[in-house]
Enzyme design. Structure first.
Site, mmCIF file in Angstrom:
data_model
loop_
_atom_site.group_PDB
_atom_site.id
_atom_site.type_symbol
_atom_site.label_atom_id
_atom_site.label_comp_id
_atom_site.label_asym_id
_atom_site.label_seq_id
_atom_site.Cartn_x
_atom_site.Cartn_y
_atom_site.Cartn_z
ATOM 1 N N HIS A 36 0.842 -1.209 0.000
ATOM 2 C CA HIS A 36 0.000 0.000 0.000
ATOM 3 C C HIS A 36 0.873 1.254 0.000
ATOM 4 O O HIS A 36 0.563 2.240 -0.683
ATOM 5 C CB HIS A 36 -0.866 0.049 1.266
ATOM 6 N N SER A 185 -2.790 -7.921 3.084
ATOM 7 C CA SER A 185 -3.264 -7.781 4.476
ATOM 8 C C SER A 185 -3.667 -9.147 5.015
ATOM 9 O O SER A 185 -3.590 -9.403 6.214
ATOM 10 C CB SER A 185 -4.455 -6.829 4.536
#
Ligand code: PAF
Length: 280
Positions: A36, A185
């Site tokens: 990210h 994640s």
């Protein structure tokens, strides 16, 4: 860094940011990792201001348990975004994104329902719907997505093209751990045994890339990947698809051009995906 919880607050913050120049949007579901932050870094390099959204979108989860257990760490996320120089974070609750009586969906009717879309029915409809809402709220000049979610990227590009949205879709290379596992994640939810098994996806793709460049037929590559993943008892292959990257149509035989390979496998109750683009 402004933290905006409502559409109204976000619109007024973005209006001020726009006075300084272009605005880039990095949509996320939080639990931020280096992948990210690579998106944020590219957005920072290409825009005067960067807005990030953190919203765990319920409509893209088929399994309620998957939604419930999705990792969340708002405090660490906000600290990382502040340190990276992000100007504003949009963190709505579910009612702000899906108000009472919400009934409108956005779907790329073909592309959402093939390949990985068959493994996760309804997933890409949820993604397209929430991303179109985020684009309407922020109205950025550029929006950033990781290449790891290869079909997601294709769905969003098609939606932006079909709905004539005025935004430039930018993609960023997949970030990997030292053993080749694509950052996600979801990796946080793997047991240590499943994490030790996870490199098999990247290994299968590395071998497939070499064989494709050696001239192997697409069908032989699919068998090769299946055999490689079957050799790892803790991985259950869910899908392997090889497409023409330009059209997203299935590739066959000795296809020449840019191929996109997409793989997904279950490790315990965690579904991992990976991808590779190869030009030959
Ligand atoms: O890739 C993701 O994290 C999500 O699918 C996205 C694009 C933020 C939409 O919820």
């Amino acid at each position: 860094m402004e933290i905006c919880r409502t559409v109204e607050a976000t619109r007024s913050t973005v209006a001020q940011l726009r006075e300084r120049g272009d605005v880039g949007l990095v949509p996320t579901m939080g639990a931020l990792h280096a992948g990210h932050m690579n998106l944020v870094a590219q957005a920072m390099a290409e825009n005067a201001s960067v807005v990030t959204s953190i919203f765990v979108n319920p409509t893209q989860f088929g399994d309620p348990k998957d939604l419930e257990t999705y990792p969340r760490d708002d405090e660490a996320d906000l600290a990382a975004l502040r340190a990276a120089g992000v100007a504003a974070v949009f963190m709505p609750d579910v009612a702000e994104m899906y108000p009472e009586g919400d009934e409108t969906i956005v779907e790329t009717t073909q592309l959402a329902n093939v390949f990985h879309g068959l493994v996760r029915p309804g997933h890409f409809r949820g993604v397209a719907t929430v991303v179109s809402k985020l684009l309407n709220i922020v109205q950025p000049d550029r929006v950033y997505f990781g290449q790891k979610d290869y079909q997601q990227l294709a769905v969003i590009r098609r939606m932006v093209r079909d709905l004539r949205m005025a935004v430039d879709v930018r993609d960023v290379a997949t970030a990997r751990d030292a053993d080749g596992v694509a950052l996600s994640s979801r990796n946080k939810r793997l047991t240590s045994e499943h994490r030790a098994a996870a490199p098999v996806l990247n290994q299968a793709l590395v071998e497939a890339e070499a064989a494709l460049l050696d001239g192997a037929a697409v069908e032989a590559i699919v068998s090769m990947i299946k055999a490689r993943v079957a050799g790892e008892p803790l991985a259950v292959l869910k899908a392997i698809d090889i497409v023409d990257a330009a059209t997203f149509e299935p590739a066959t035989g000795d296809f020449r051009g840019t191929l996109g390979m997409m793989i997904s496998a279950q490790f315990g109750d965690v579904l991992l995906i990976d991808q590779r683009e190869v030009t030959r």
